[in-house]
Design a protein around this motif. Structure first.
Motif, short mmCIF file in Angstrom:
data_model
loop_
_atom_site.label_atom_id
_atom_site.label_comp_id
_atom_site.label_asym_id
_atom_site.label_seq_id
_atom_site.Cartn_x
_atom_site.Cartn_y
_atom_site.Cartn_z
N LEU A 88 3.99 -4.99 4.38
CA LEU A 88 3.54 -5.81 5.51
C LEU A 88 3.36 -7.27 5.10
O LEU A 88 3.65 -8.18 5.88
CB LEU A 88 2.22 -5.25 6.07
N CYS A 89 2.89 -7.48 3.88
CA CYS A 89 2.74 -8.86 3.38
C CYS A 89 4.10 -9.55 3.30
O CYS A 89 4.22 -10.75 3.59
CB CYS A 89 2.09 -8.86 2.00
N PHE A 92 5.48 -10.07 7.15
CA PHE A 92 4.77 -11.09 7.92
C PHE A 92 4.60 -12.41 7.16
O PHE A 92 4.03 -13.36 7.69
CB PHE A 92 3.40 -10.56 8.33
N VAL A 228 -1.57 -6.78 11.63
CA VAL A 228 -1.27 -6.20 10.33
C VAL A 228 -2.20 -5.02 10.03
O VAL A 228 -1.77 -3.97 9.54
CB VAL A 228 -1.37 -7.27 9.22
N ILE A 231 -1.18 -1.97 12.20
CA ILE A 231 0.06 -1.36 11.71
C ILE A 231 -0.19 -0.60 10.41
O ILE A 231 0.29 0.52 10.22
CB ILE A 231 1.16 -2.42 11.52
N HIS A 232 -0.94 -1.22 9.52
CA HIS A 232 -1.26 -0.61 8.23
C HIS A 232 -1.94 0.75 8.42
O HIS A 232 -1.53 1.77 7.85
CB HIS A 232 -2.17 -1.56 7.44
#
Length: 327
Positions: A88-89, A92, A228, A231-232
């Motif tokens: 994700l990092c 995004f 985020v 989603i995580h």
């Protein structure tokens, strides 16, 4: 007493809605609930004690006979959540300090409230407790190692403090509940009938305390971090469930694995972020603490309605003490 039992069942069946209502209310009116912060640990201990009243020694012996299930949950937790956080990092393109905060919460052990959600979901509570305990025991090594690997940073985590926390908030109340059940025998049945009432009220108060005390950070964090975090958490639930399904675990174990993988000890994440990084690195943990209690409540409500498929290897009566409390 009958009216209380009816109310208890009603609150158990509408649990997720009460969490959502009070989460919103405590965000809009934090001054009404901020005083609840010191009560978070006692309230969680009360819920865990109630779960202990419903557990049988046989529940734990079943876990001992299937150590592979616990190992699967621990391995899945420390692969899925840190891995999803790192991805994700990248997707995004998060700033360094926020990215560290997201990865940090992903590398934490299972959250203690995941045990509560597994209980409310009619999952395998003994398995959930075992996974949470083992992830906490190995976290002093795995958490800083994973953070160093994924975020090029190293955290010094106190094994004693984390061990004391899980013993104080989870294991000790459950053990006391099991002992009380053994001592009181059938006399404890009346208390079991009203436990959903106690657990729902306690969890709603915990969520209200977390939201009200994190309101300013949530307001300042921005939409991207919220997205985020959601989603995580969602991918943790989904991948945890389908990992258990891939290994052909029964429905009760699939529920527990999903919740144990998707829910983090975000309080630990916020504390570590504040101590070792900047305050903004603690925001993902603060938001995760709020969101995973809401999403966990929604998921547990959905899970409770699920029926075991015809290929299940669950034996009649297995995990019955966990299910009894919400019938």
């Amino acid at each position: 007493m009958r009216a209380i039992i009816i109310l208890s069942k009603f609150l158990g069946n509408t649990f997720a809605y009460w969490v959502l209502i009070f989460a919103v209310l405590s965000y809009l009116m934090p001054q009404w609930f901020i005083f609840l912060k010191p009560a978070i640990i006692p309230l969680l201990g009360l819920v865990m004690f109630g779960m202990g009243l419903t557990l049988k020694i046989e529940d734990f012996s079943e876990v001992i006979r299937h150590p592979g299930r616990v190992a699967l949950g621990v391995i899945a937790h420390f692969i899925i959540m840190p891995g999803v956080a790192w991805l994700l990092c990248q997707v995004f393109h998060l700033p360094a300090e926020i990215a560290i905060g997201v990865i940090l919460v992903g590398c934490c052990p299972s959250g203690t409230s995941s045990n509560v959600m597994a209980w409310l979901a009619k999952g395998d509570l003994a398995l959930a407790v075992a996974i949470a305990a083992v992830t906490t025991l190995v976290a002093p090594i795995l958490t800083p190692a994973l953070i160093w690997l994924l975020a090029s940073a190293y955290l010094s985590v106190s094994f004693i403090d984390m061990l004391y926390s899980i013993l104080q908030m989870v294991m000790l109340p459950i053990i006391l509940g099991v002992m009380a059940q053994k001592i009181m025998g059938r006399r404890i049945d009346v208390a079991i009938d009203i436990l959903p009432l106690i657990s729902v009220v306690s969890i709603v108060m915990i969520v209200a305390a977390v939201v009200s005390n994190s309101q300013s950070k949530i307001a300042e964090s921005g939409l991207v971090i919220i997205v985020v975090v959601i989603i995580h958490n969602t991918f943790g639930f989904l991948l945890g469930y389908f990992t258990a399904k891939l290994f052909k675990l029964p429905l009760a174990q699939r529920k527990s694995l999903s919740l144990e993988v998707g829910m983090q000890n975000s309080g630990l994440g916020a504390a570590l972020a504040s101590a070792h990084f900047s305050p903004i690195a603690a925001v993902p943990s603060a938001l995760f603490s709020v969101w995973h209690n809401i999403s966990g409540a929604l998921l547990s409500t959905y899970f409770r309605k699920m029926k075991e498929d015809s290929h299940s290897d669950v034996k009649p009566g297995e995990n019955g003490s966990t299910n009894k409390i919400l019938q």
